[in-house]
Every structure is written in structure tokens, then in C-alpha cells.
Write a protein that holds these residues in place. Sequence first.
Motif, PDB file in Angstrom:
ATOM      1  N   GLU A  17       0.823  -1.217   0.000  1.00  0.00           N
ATOM      2  CA  GLU A  17       0.000   0.000   0.000  1.00  0.00           C
ATOM      3  C   GLU A  17       0.852   1.261   0.000  1.00  0.00           C
ATOM      4  OE1 GLU A  17      -3.318   0.230  -0.325  1.00  0.00           O
ATOM      5  OE2 GLU A  17      -3.483  -1.950  -0.439  1.00  0.00           O
ATOM      6  N   PHE A  18       1.841   1.322   0.887  1.00  0.00           N
ATOM      7  CA  PHE A  18       2.692   2.518   0.975  1.00  0.00           C
ATOM      8  C   PHE A  18       3.561   2.680  -0.274  1.00  0.00           C
ATOM      9  CE2 PHE A  18       1.763   2.244   5.559  1.00  0.00           C
ATOM     10  CZ  PHE A  18       1.445   3.564   5.812  1.00  0.00           C
ATOM     11  N   ALA A  19       3.992   1.583  -0.875  1.00  0.00           N
ATOM     12  CA  ALA A  19       4.797   1.672  -2.099  1.00  0.00           C
ATOM     13  C   ALA A  19       3.987   2.285  -3.237  1.00  0.00           C
ATOM     14  CB  ALA A  19       5.318   0.296  -2.501  1.00  0.00           C
ATOM     15  N   LEU A  20       2.713   1.973  -3.282  1.00  0.00           N
ATOM     16  CA  LEU A  20       1.857   2.516  -4.349  1.00  0.00           C
ATOM     17  C   LEU A  20       1.431   3.961  -4.097  1.00  0.00           C
ATOM     18  CD1 LEU A  20      -0.507  -0.510  -5.058  1.00  0.00           C
ATOM     19  CD2 LEU A  20       1.228   0.435  -6.591  1.00  0.00           C
ATOM     20  N   ARG A  21       1.169   4.309  -2.832  1.00  0.00           N
ATOM     21  CA  ARG A  21       0.532   5.591  -2.551  1.00  0.00           C
ATOM     22  C   ARG A  21       1.314   6.532  -1.649  1.00  0.00           C
ATOM     23  NH1 ARG A  21      -2.967   1.539  -2.436  1.00  0.00           N
ATOM     24  NH2 ARG A  21      -4.539   1.489  -4.059  1.00  0.00           N
ATOM     25  N   SER A  27      -4.215   4.891   3.124  1.00  0.00           N
ATOM     26  CA  SER A  27      -5.151   4.916   4.249  1.00  0.00           C
ATOM     27  C   SER A  27      -4.932   3.686   5.118  1.00  0.00           C
ATOM     28  CB  SER A  27      -6.605   4.960   3.754  1.00  0.00           C
ATOM     29  OG  SER A  27      -7.024   3.685   3.327  1.00  0.00           O
ATOM     30  N   THR A  28      -5.070   3.878   6.406  1.00  0.00           N
ATOM     31  CA  THR A  28      -4.946   2.741   7.320  1.00  0.00           C
ATOM     32  C   THR A  28      -6.093   1.760   7.102  1.00  0.00           C
ATOM     33  OG1 THR A  28      -6.055   4.015   9.053  1.00  0.00           O
ATOM     34  CG2 THR A  28      -3.627   3.990   9.066  1.00  0.00           C
ATOM     35  N   GLY A  36      -6.426  -8.118   6.421  1.00  0.00           N
ATOM     36  CA  GLY A  36      -7.505  -8.944   6.942  1.00  0.00           C
ATOM     37  C   GLY A  36      -7.796  -8.714   8.415  1.00  0.00           C
ATOM     38  N   ILE A  37      -7.595  -7.470   8.860  1.00  0.00           N
ATOM     39  CA  ILE A  37      -7.863  -7.129  10.257  1.00  0.00           C
ATOM     40  C   ILE A  37      -8.692  -5.858  10.305  1.00  0.00           C
ATOM     41  CG2 ILE A  37      -5.750  -8.225  11.131  1.00  0.00           C
ATOM     42  CD1 ILE A  37      -4.519  -5.384  11.333  1.00  0.00           C
ATOM     43  N   SER A  38      -9.181  -5.536  11.488  1.00  0.00           N
ATOM     44  CA  SER A  38      -9.930  -4.288  11.655  1.00  0.00           C
ATOM     45  C   SER A  38      -8.949  -3.124  11.824  1.00  0.00           C
ATOM     46  CB  SER A  38     -10.840  -4.377  12.887  1.00  0.00           C
ATOM     47  OG  SER A  38     -10.057  -4.400  14.061  1.00  0.00           O
ATOM     48  N   GLN A  39      -9.432  -1.941  11.505  1.00  0.00           N
ATOM     49  CA  GLN A  39      -8.600  -0.756  11.676  1.00  0.00           C
ATOM     50  C   GLN A  39      -8.231  -0.528  13.147  1.00  0.00           C
ATOM     51  OE1 GLN A  39     -10.325   2.832  10.085  1.00  0.00           O
ATOM     52  NE2 GLN A  39      -8.320   3.639   9.540  1.00  0.00           N
ATOM     53  N   PRO A  40      -9.179  -0.723  14.102  1.00  0.00           N
ATOM     54  CA  PRO A  40      -8.776  -0.577  15.514  1.00  0.00           C
ATOM     55  C   PRO A  40      -7.669  -1.559  15.915  1.00  0.00           C
ATOM     56  CG  PRO A  40     -11.151  -0.474  15.316  1.00  0.00           C
ATOM     57  CD  PRO A  40     -10.618  -0.876  13.969  1.00  0.00           C
ATOM     58  N   PRO A  47       0.601   2.395  16.708  1.00  0.00           N
ATOM     59  CA  PRO A  47      -0.253   3.454  17.257  1.00  0.00           C
ATOM     60  C   PRO A  47      -0.656   4.533  16.258  1.00  0.00           C
ATOM     61  CG  PRO A  47       1.970   3.583  18.170  1.00  0.00           C
ATOM     62  CD  PRO A  47       1.894   2.322  17.375  1.00  0.00           C
ATOM     63  N   THR A  48       0.155   4.732  15.210  1.00  0.00           N
ATOM     64  CA  THR A  48      -0.171   5.737  14.192  1.00  0.00           C
ATOM     65  C   THR A  48       0.228   5.222  12.816  1.00  0.00           C
ATOM     66  OG1 THR A  48       2.004   6.805  14.297  1.00  0.00           O
ATOM     67  CG2 THR A  48       0.300   7.637  15.820  1.00  0.00           C
TER      68      THR A  48
END
Length: 191
Positions: A17-21, A27-28, A36-40, A47-48
Amino acid sequence: MSAAERRESVLEAAVAEFALRGLAGTSTEDVARRAGISQPYLFRLFPTKKALFLALVERCYLRIEEAFIAAAGDKTGEQALEAMGDEYERLLDNRTLLLLQMHAYAACEDLEIRVATRAGFKRLWSLAERLSGLPFDRIVSFFAMGMLMNVAAAMDLPAVDERWTSWCPKQPAMTATAAAVAGDGAPSWSA
């Protein structure tokens, strides 16, 4: 899956994701979805978004360090430097690692990212000096060529058959998008 395994899974998903954008464009939510996990839960592991990006920057430099050490082996001097350069060229075949590195440089307006990126680059520099034993000016040339290779690979200059690109190695590059489609888009982080 243990927390350590889940953290590893998140890092593997996040690198694509970071390599592309880049830092600003990723976005997190997209990272969490890919992992395959929740954002929380993502924020329990990191933490960030910046903390996640910094972990990836560190891994990027560690991957290059591992590659340099393995390539140099028992070689010294120009042989060691040439082996490290050849291995770096191979690393550029998968654009994910390259693009993450380029996004790290682009995000250096942020002090924490600048400090981490400088530290990683300095470690590579010191490693090249130590493994090769070559003088400072030769190491400058080595890293100058490496940065030129980064820019050339980012623009896929090896695919351009013109005089001004004739210095570029003519290998097909895998785009970050193609890598993401072919698999999870993440480079192998182990040497």
C-alpha cells in the motif's frame, strides 16, 4: 495467529500500500483490509500511520543491508562493491522496495521520517565503506550511481530504447501494481 505473526502480516500488507501511494496517500483502512484485520486492531499493533511507515522504512534499509552483506561475502575492494551493486540492481527488479524507498525520501519533510531515513542511509554507507575498504570518494560514486539507478528504475528507463538510456541495465521491471496482482505485492524481507 500470535500478535508477532499478525504484526508481520500487517507489515507485509502495508508495504504494498505505501509503495503505491506513499505516506500521505495510504489509508490505514486499506492497510487493515489488505491485512484482513480491523482498523482498531491495526492501531493496537501500530499506534499511528506514521509509526507503521517508519517500521517499513526500517525494514527497507535492513533488507538492503542484508543483501549487501550476503553479496559481499568474503570479497573486498572493488569486487565487494561490484557485488553489492549487482545485488542492489536485482533488488530493483521488484519495484515495491524501490517505491517504498522513494516515498521515504519524499516524506523527509517530516522530522521523524527524515531522521529514520538518514539513519538507514548512513548505515548502508558505513556498511559499504566497511565491507569494501575503499576510499570515501569511491563510496560517493557508488551511492551516486545507486541513486541514479533508483530514479531510472522508478521511471522504468530500462524499457526505453534510446541513446540517453543506453547506460541502463535492460531488464524488465515488475511494476508495484503487477506485483500486487501477482501476490501480496510485498518483497521478500529475508535475504
